[in-house]
Write an enzyme that holds these catalytic residues in place. Structure first.
Site, PDB file in Angstrom:
ATOM      1  N   TYR A   1       0.991  -1.204  -0.018  1.00  0.00           N
ATOM      2  CA  TYR A   1      -0.045  -0.036   0.010  1.00  0.00           C
ATOM      3  C   TYR A   1       0.707   1.256   0.121  1.00  0.00           C
ATOM      4  O   TYR A   1       1.487   1.615   0.976  1.00  0.00           O
ATOM      5  CB  TYR A   1      -0.996  -0.099   1.366  1.00  0.00           C
ATOM      6  CG  TYR A   1      -1.643   1.069   1.379  1.00  0.00           C
ATOM      7  CD1 TYR A   1      -2.223   1.773   0.320  1.00  0.00           C
ATOM      8  CD2 TYR A   1      -2.101   1.842   2.640  1.00  0.00           C
ATOM      9  CE1 TYR A   1      -3.239   2.752   0.396  1.00  0.00           C
ATOM     10  CE2 TYR A   1      -2.779   2.999   2.654  1.00  0.00           C
ATOM     11  CZ  TYR A   1      -3.680   3.273   1.715  1.00  0.00           C
ATOM     12  OH  TYR A   1      -4.224   4.518   1.849  1.00  0.00           O
TER      13      TYR A   1
ATOM     14  N   ASP B   1      -2.390  -1.229  -3.865  1.00  0.00           N
ATOM     15  CA  ASP B   1      -2.592  -0.068  -4.327  1.00  0.00           C
ATOM     16  C   ASP B   1      -1.526   1.031  -4.346  1.00  0.00           C
ATOM     17  O   ASP B   1      -0.721   1.216  -3.424  1.00  0.00           O
ATOM     18  CB  ASP B   1      -3.587   0.562  -3.185  1.00  0.00           C
ATOM     19  CG  ASP B   1      -3.817   2.043  -3.331  1.00  0.00           C
ATOM     20  OD1 ASP B   1      -3.357   2.707  -4.611  1.00  0.00           O
ATOM     21  OD2 ASP B   1      -4.668   2.603  -2.460  1.00  0.00           O
TER      22      ASP B   1
END
Length: 260
Positions: free
Chosen positions: A105, A144
């Site tokens: 992330y 992400d």
């Protein structure tokens, strides 16, 4: 072998919006999650006994965090980059016989770009880390990554140029990462496919009109490209402002590139 990655933007909220149902239906061999936003003991997921869970929690409550659910038993698990811990819970690395899996992330530069310098320095360390892994065995990276790499990767490129997630600096870091020997699996298979996004603002009608960004990725070591079967996104799956991204890869070709 099927892998799924999903920024759930709060796992407890996502569970109330169909996470468990999608998890079961997906049949993934490895399921990676970002932005869990919880601490140890705040959730109990009843899953098939075939899965083992690994969690990297952020020190700050209700912030960041990653998790991996896997049917395949890893040889080792690492939490963080240089050390076996990092305060924002952004990285989980699972080592398997034939490859490394890195669930990430990436830090957001923030709307006012106040965290851009931190982001860029983190990107350099992350790239070096992946290169070190890749020197040992191939790497599959998912998560992400908080950047739309090219103009085709977001709806309104001209209006967003210079904004967080589409600055020259952030896009250049992705270019540098790919240039060190990694492949963006979706673009490798679908180089010209437009209107394919993984994140949409919560503003009214934005998702319905598909005004989105592609900021969630599966990257692989370039030598794994022949093993790719398919890559895409489950855009109709709700529960978060992101949708899951999916990778189908030939496990036999990972283990033995000469296999047919």
């Amino acid at each position: 072998m099927k892998l799924i990655s999903w920024n759930v933007n709060g796992l407890r909220a996502c569970v109330n919006k169909g996470f468990n149902e999608y998890f079961v239906e997906s049949g993934a061999d490895i399921f990676c999650v970002q932005e869990t936003k919880l601490q140890d003991g705040q959730i109990s997921l009843e899953q098939d006994e075939g899965y083992t869970q690994y969690w990297n929690y952020a020190q700050k409550k209700g912030y960041s965090g990653t998790a991996v659910f896997t049917r395949m038993k890893p040889l080792s698990v690492r939490y963080g980059l240089e050390e076996d811990h990092e305060p924002e819970g952004r990285i989980l690395t699972l080592e398997f016989d034939a490859f490394y899996l890195v669930n990430v992330y990436t830090p957001n530069a923030r709307r006012d770009l106040s965290r851009l310098d931190f982001r860029l320095e983190w990107e350099d360390r992350f790239r070096s880390y992946l290169q070190e892994l890749d020197a040992v065995k191939p790497v599959i990276i998912c998560g992400d990554m908080n950047v739309a790499h090219e103009e085709i990767d977001l709806k309104n490129a001209k209006a967003n140029r210079g904004n967080s997630g589409f600055t020259f600096e952030e896009r250049e870091k992705m270019t540098q990462l790919l240039d060190t020997g990694f492949v963006d699996t979706f673009r490798y298979l679908y180089p010209e496919k437009a209107d394919a996004y993984t994140w949409w603002s919560y503003m009214p009608k934005v998702r319905e009109r598909n005004v989105g960004w592609r900021i969630d990725y599966f990257l692989v070591s370039a030598r794994l490209a022949p093993a790719l079967r398919d890559a895409g996104m489950d855009c109709d799956v709700l529960g978060s402002d992101h949708c899951p991204v999916v990778l189908d890869i030939n496990e036999l070709l990972i283990q033995d590139p000469s296999a047919k």
